[in-house]
Design a protein around this motif. Structure first.
Motif, PDB file in Angstrom:
ATOM      1  N   TYR A 111      34.406  64.274   7.588  1.00 54.53           N
ATOM      2  CA  TYR A 111      33.977  63.061   8.285  1.00 54.53           C
ATOM      3  C   TYR A 111      33.244  62.113   7.329  1.00 54.53           C
ATOM      4  N   VAL A 112      32.312  62.677   6.567  1.00 54.79           N
ATOM      5  CA  VAL A 112      31.550  61.848   5.620  1.00 54.79           C
ATOM      6  C   VAL A 112      32.486  61.239   4.582  1.00 54.79           C
ATOM      7  N   ARG A 113      33.400  62.070   4.063  1.00 54.30           N
ATOM      8  CA  ARG A 113      34.347  61.574   3.059  1.00 54.30           C
ATOM      9  C   ARG A 113      35.242  60.483   3.638  1.00 54.30           C
ATOM     10  N   GLY A 114      35.666  60.673   4.888  1.00 54.77           N
ATOM     11  CA  GLY A 114      36.529  59.684   5.519  1.00 54.77           C
ATOM     12  C   GLY A 114      35.824  58.358   5.752  1.00 54.77           C
ATOM     13  N   LEU A 115      34.564  58.417   6.198  1.00 55.85           N
ATOM     14  CA  LEU A 115      33.832  57.171   6.427  1.00 55.85           C
ATOM     15  C   LEU A 115      33.558  56.438   5.113  1.00 55.85           C
ATOM     16  N   ARG A 116      33.259  57.197   4.078  1.00 51.44           N
ATOM     17  CA  ARG A 116      33.035  56.551   2.778  1.00 51.44           C
ATOM     18  C   ARG A 116      34.296  55.864   2.274  1.00 51.44           C
ATOM     19  N   ALA A 117      35.432  56.522   2.481  1.00 52.72           N
ATOM     20  CA  ALA A 117      36.687  55.967   1.975  1.00 52.72           C
ATOM     21  C   ALA A 117      37.212  54.831   2.840  1.00 52.72           C
ATOM     22  N   HIS A 118      36.992  54.926   4.161  1.00 49.24           N
ATOM     23  CA  HIS A 118      37.662  53.996   5.075  1.00 49.24           C
ATOM     24  C   HIS A 118      36.706  53.127   5.883  1.00 49.24           C
ATOM     25  N   GLY A 119      35.403  53.224   5.622  1.00 49.50           N
ATOM     26  CA  GLY A 119      34.443  52.455   6.401  1.00 49.50           C
ATOM     27  C   GLY A 119      34.726  50.961   6.384  1.00 49.50           C
ATOM     28  N   ASP A 120      35.012  50.418   5.209  1.00 43.25           N
ATOM     29  CA  ASP A 120      35.297  48.978   5.119  1.00 43.25           C
ATOM     30  C   ASP A 120      36.573  48.623   5.877  1.00 43.25           C
ATOM     31  N   GLU A 121      37.572  49.502   5.819  1.00 43.86           N
ATOM     32  CA  GLU A 121      38.823  49.245   6.558  1.00 43.86           C
ATOM     33  C   GLU A 121      38.566  49.236   8.069  1.00 43.86           C
ATOM     34  N   LEU A 122      37.699  50.149   8.535  1.00 45.76           N
ATOM     35  CA  LEU A 122      37.402  50.207   9.959  1.00 45.76           C
ATOM     36  C   LEU A 122      36.674  48.944  10.423  1.00 45.76           C
ATOM     37  N   ILE A 123      35.776  48.457   9.583  1.00 45.23           N
ATOM     38  CA  ILE A 123      35.079  47.213   9.914  1.00 45.23           C
ATOM     39  C   ILE A 123      36.058  46.044   9.914  1.00 45.23           C
ATOM     40  N   ASP A 124      36.960  46.012   8.953  1.00 44.02           N
ATOM     41  CA  ASP A 124      37.983  44.954   8.932  1.00 44.02           C
ATOM     42  C   ASP A 124      38.875  45.030  10.178  1.00 44.02           C
ATOM     43  N   THR A 152      39.428  43.233  23.287  1.00 45.97           N
ATOM     44  CA  THR A 152      38.448  43.732  22.321  1.00 45.97           C
ATOM     45  C   THR A 152      37.200  42.864  22.325  1.00 45.97           C
ATOM     46  N   ALA A 153      37.385  41.547  22.215  1.00 42.44           N
ATOM     47  CA  ALA A 153      36.236  40.635  22.218  1.00 42.44           C
ATOM     48  C   ALA A 153      35.567  40.581  23.582  1.00 42.44           C
ATOM     49  N   GLU A 154      36.337  40.765  24.647  1.00 38.84           N
ATOM     50  CA  GLU A 154      35.759  40.760  25.991  1.00 38.84           C
ATOM     51  C   GLU A 154      34.885  41.989  26.213  1.00 38.84           C
ATOM     52  N   MET A 155      35.280  43.119  25.664  1.00 39.78           N
ATOM     53  CA  MET A 155      34.539  44.367  25.844  1.00 39.78           C
ATOM     54  C   MET A 155      33.385  44.510  24.872  1.00 39.78           C
ATOM     55  N   PHE A 156      33.650  44.239  23.597  1.00 33.63           N
ATOM     56  CA  PHE A 156      32.733  44.628  22.533  1.00 33.63           C
ATOM     57  C   PHE A 156      32.060  43.431  21.865  1.00 33.63           C
ATOM     58  N   ASP A 157      30.791  43.616  21.529  1.00 34.09           N
ATOM     59  CA  ASP A 157      30.124  42.758  20.559  1.00 34.09           C
ATOM     60  C   ASP A 157      30.523  43.313  19.188  1.00 34.09           C
ATOM     61  N   VAL A 158      31.481  42.671  18.565  1.00 31.29           N
ATOM     62  CA  VAL A 158      32.097  43.225  17.351  1.00 31.29           C
ATOM     63  C   VAL A 158      31.080  43.377  16.231  1.00 31.29           C
ATOM     64  N   ASP A 159      30.146  42.432  16.094  1.00 28.99           N
ATOM     65  CA  ASP A 159      29.136  42.545  15.037  1.00 28.99           C
ATOM     66  C   ASP A 159      28.294  43.810  15.211  1.00 28.99           C
ATOM     67  N   THR A 160      27.923  44.112  16.454  1.00 30.32           N
ATOM     68  CA  THR A 160      27.115  45.309  16.701  1.00 30.32           C
ATOM     69  C   THR A 160      27.932  46.578  16.442  1.00 30.32           C
ATOM     70  N   LEU A 161      29.195  46.577  16.828  1.00 32.36           N
ATOM     71  CA  LEU A 161      30.050  47.728  16.555  1.00 32.36           C
ATOM     72  C   LEU A 161      30.197  47.943  15.050  1.00 32.36           C
ATOM     73  N   CYS A 162      30.332  46.866  14.298  1.00 29.73           N
ATOM     74  CA  CYS A 162      30.443  46.989  12.837  1.00 29.73           C
ATOM     75  C   CYS A 162      29.151  47.526  12.237  1.00 29.73           C
ATOM     76  N   ARG A 163      28.006  47.115  12.794  1.00 27.65           N
ATOM     77  CA  ARG A 163      26.728  47.679  12.327  1.00 27.65           C
ATOM     78  C   ARG A 163      26.674  49.180  12.603  1.00 27.65           C
ATOM     79  N   ALA A 164      27.205  49.590  13.756  1.00 31.48           N
ATOM     80  CA  ALA A 164      27.220  51.019  14.081  1.00 31.48           C
ATOM     81  C   ALA A 164      28.084  51.795  13.088  1.00 31.48           C
ATOM     82  N   VAL A 165      29.228  51.236  12.708  1.00 34.23           N
ATOM     83  CA  VAL A 165      30.086  51.889  11.710  1.00 34.23           C
ATOM     84  C   VAL A 165      29.340  52.016  10.393  1.00 34.23           C
ATOM     85  N   ARG A 166      28.641  50.963   9.996  1.00 33.42           N
ATOM     86  CA  ARG A 166      27.904  50.996   8.732  1.00 33.42           C
ATOM     87  C   ARG A 166      26.780  52.024   8.783  1.00 33.42           C
ATOM     88  N   GLU A 167      26.065  52.117   9.925  1.00 31.35           N
ATOM     89  CA  GLU A 167      25.001  53.123  10.039  1.00 31.35           C
ATOM     90  C   GLU A 167      25.582  54.539   9.950  1.00 31.35           C
TER      91      GLU A 167
END
Length: 579
Positions: free
Chosen positions: A496-509, A519-534
């Protein structure tokens, strides 16, 4: 798919009932059992979804373990089509928003509610029989109990570990025996669970001496990272199994180059429904592809064993309900001393949280203010889910329903019901089943195995410092010493750690470039991206990471929803007047 006809009618069965080895007989038995109108016989053990067509009615049903999906499209009280794929019945432009609220609460690998992602498309529940008139009119829905052959009588209080081990051994042997095919693959990891299943399969095949039966020991091997520590256990397990069945073929799949989130948009986007555990699909996909190349007709796994045969600390909640506070304190202290956890943590997790799950999670969020993931549990609204969407489409009701499903009024018993939907690889397995000709099967989730563990007194299963004590007792004569005595298994955190390090930027993109309007109706995308980064930085815990994983899978699923290339194959049966 198995289809049989008789004077009474016709049965179309996807999967198997009673025995993998004779699917025709199982389908005929199912057709005969429900021949009489109004009959409600116990459902057989198996992994199946079935459509039974009689002269005057049509029955739709799934086995209680609900490994194989089944959906029906309903309009105006009439059902006009049935399919094993929701996408085959629904329209991408007509989505059921309440489904997404239910999906986003909890951490189940598989859905267990009536709703599907598509408006007008409903799920046949596990163990449910849906009755239709010959014209397609919906007559009724009922959940039947599963048939548990050979259940021993209920034990007296104080049943000893030896007798409990014998009961579990008998139930597990029967569960494995029902699932043996002509070419059986067993996933072997070196853990107690998978090794037990493979040892019993080897012993049963050796007893029948069938020269045409083939046993394959399928293992993913890691030579680097934390998971390399599992290699000695894996090799010891393979050696022990081959002593029982020398002809068993070990097939070792090198997995050092696999990481979670590899090819995530494909694995998450092409599933029939959003798949919360799609991040782990790369590893299982590699094992599945290998089993398919070898011509396997069933793949047995130890997945699902943890909530069924491990120490059920939710029995502490039972002690609290009955006012036995001294015994609760004694048990909690004993388990704290044998682990790295404190008494307060054990009582909070297994007594307070099941009693007040939503309140406990809200309090945890207040304590961990300042981060997106801090204190985020299974049920409360994740901060990236827009409040307006949650209110409009019933998120609060969904979170209450999910918390009641997981804990119920007797959490120590509800655990066994929820266990059935925690086995993560199943949606991936089903997606490949039609092209591979096999899918995963779980002996530990067999109705008889669960019933055996469910009826054991708490003092038999709750032994501090000794996880899965009854299973170890049951398998004492077969498990090799190192595996019998091991107390911990290396988790897949490294992947999991290796996958997030390798693909974290792709997931945010992926989130920032999402084009589906929901997607925009459901999610605050900026907050979701912060969660991915955390999560990428190691903040949060497994509960909060599961919430992020589920949301990312939903984003990927919506992006591929209108893509015909991602259509999921399924068996679709029209319901026609007079059928």
């Amino acid at each position: 798919m198995t289809s049989v006809s008789a004077p009474a009618g016709t049965a179309v069965v996807v999967g198997w009932a009673d025995s993998v080895h004779d699917r025709q007989a199982g389908a005929r038995a199912l057709l005969d059992a429900f021949d009489r109108p109004g009959a409600e016989p116990p459902l057989p053990t198996g992994d199946f979804a079935a459509v039974l067509v009689y002269r005057d009615r049509v029955l739709l049903m799934r086995d209680a373990q609900a490994r194989i999906p089944l959906f029906f499209r309903e309009s105006g009280g009439r059902v006009n089509a049935v399919s094993t794929a929701a996408r085959g019945l629904g329209h991408p432009a007509e989505l059921e928003h309440r489904y997404f609220c239910r999906y986003l609460t909890g951490n189940m690998a598989q859905p267990h509610a009536d709703l599907s992602p598509f408006a007008g498309v409903h799920r046949v529940l596990g163990g449910e029989v849906v009755e239709l008139a010959a014209t397609g009119r919906l007559r009724g829905r009922s959940v039947l109990r599963a048939r548990r052959p050979g259940d021993p009588p209920a034990p007296l209080d104080g049943l000893g570990p030896g007798a409990a081990g014998q009961d579990l051994r008998r139930a597990l042997e029967q569960a494995v025996g029902r699932r043996l095919g002509r070419t059986t693959a067993c996933h072997v990891s070196g853990g107690t669970d998978s090794t037990s299943v493979a040892l019993l399969a080897a012993r049963l095949l050796a007893e029948v001496e069938d020269p045409d039966a083939d046993l394959i020991l399928l293992a993913g091997r890691f030579d680097e990272g934390e998971l390399a520590g599992e290699r000695p256990y894996l090799m010891e397990a393979v050696d022990a199994i081959r002593r029982l069945a020398p002809a068993a073929r070990p097939v070792i799949v090198e997995a050092d180059d696999v990481a979670d989130f590899d090819d995530f948009e494909h694995h998450a986007g092409d599933s029939d429904e959003p798949h919360a555990h799609a991040f782990r699909a790369p590893f299982w996909n590699r094992l599945h592809a290998t089993a398919a190349e070898l011509g396997c007709d069933v793949l047995l796994t130890g997945c699902g064993a943890d909530p069924v045969v491990d120490t059920n600390l939710l029995h502490l909640h039972r002690l609290a309900r009955s006012g036995r506070l001294r015994e609760l304190t004694r048990q909690a202290r004993a388990h704290a001393e044998s682990s790295e956890r404190g008494i307060r943590e054990i009582v909070g997790t297994h007594v307070v949280r099941p009693a007040l799950p939503l309140a406990a999670e809200r309090l945890a969020r207040l304590v961990h203010r300042g981060t997106v993931l801090g204190g985020l549990g299974n049920f409360t609204r994740p901060p990236w889910l827009r409040l307006g969407f949650a209110r409009a489409h019933g998120y609060r009701a969904a979170s209450i329903a999910e918390s009641r499903f997981v804990f119920g009024s007797r959490p120590e018993q509800s655990l066994y019901d929820a266990a059935n939907y925690l086995a993560a690889p199943d949606p991936l397995s089903w997606r490949h089943a039609q092209q591979n000709g096999f899918f995963l099967s779980h002996p530990f989730l067999d109705a008889e195995v669960i019933a055996t563990m469910r009826r054991l007194p708490a003092e038999t299963t709750m032994r501090a410092g000794r996880s899965k004590a009854v299973l170890r007792e049951a398998m004492a004569d077969l498990l090799p010493p190192r595996i019998h005595g091991r107390t911990a298994k290396i988790p897949f955190n490294d992947l999991y750690v290796r996958g997030l390090r390798a693909h974290g930027d792709e997931l945010i993109d992926l989130c920032r470039s999402a084009r589906h309007p929901l997607t925009a109706e459901m999610f605050d995308v900026d907050t979701l991206c912060r969660a991915v980064r955390e999560a990428q930085w190691g903040m949060g815990d497994s509960y909060s990471w599961d919430r992020v994983n589920a949301s990312l899978a939903l984003v990927a699923w919506l992006e591929r929803l209108g893509d015909r290339r991602s259509a999921v194959p399924g068996v679709t049966v029209p319901v026609i007047v007079g059928s």
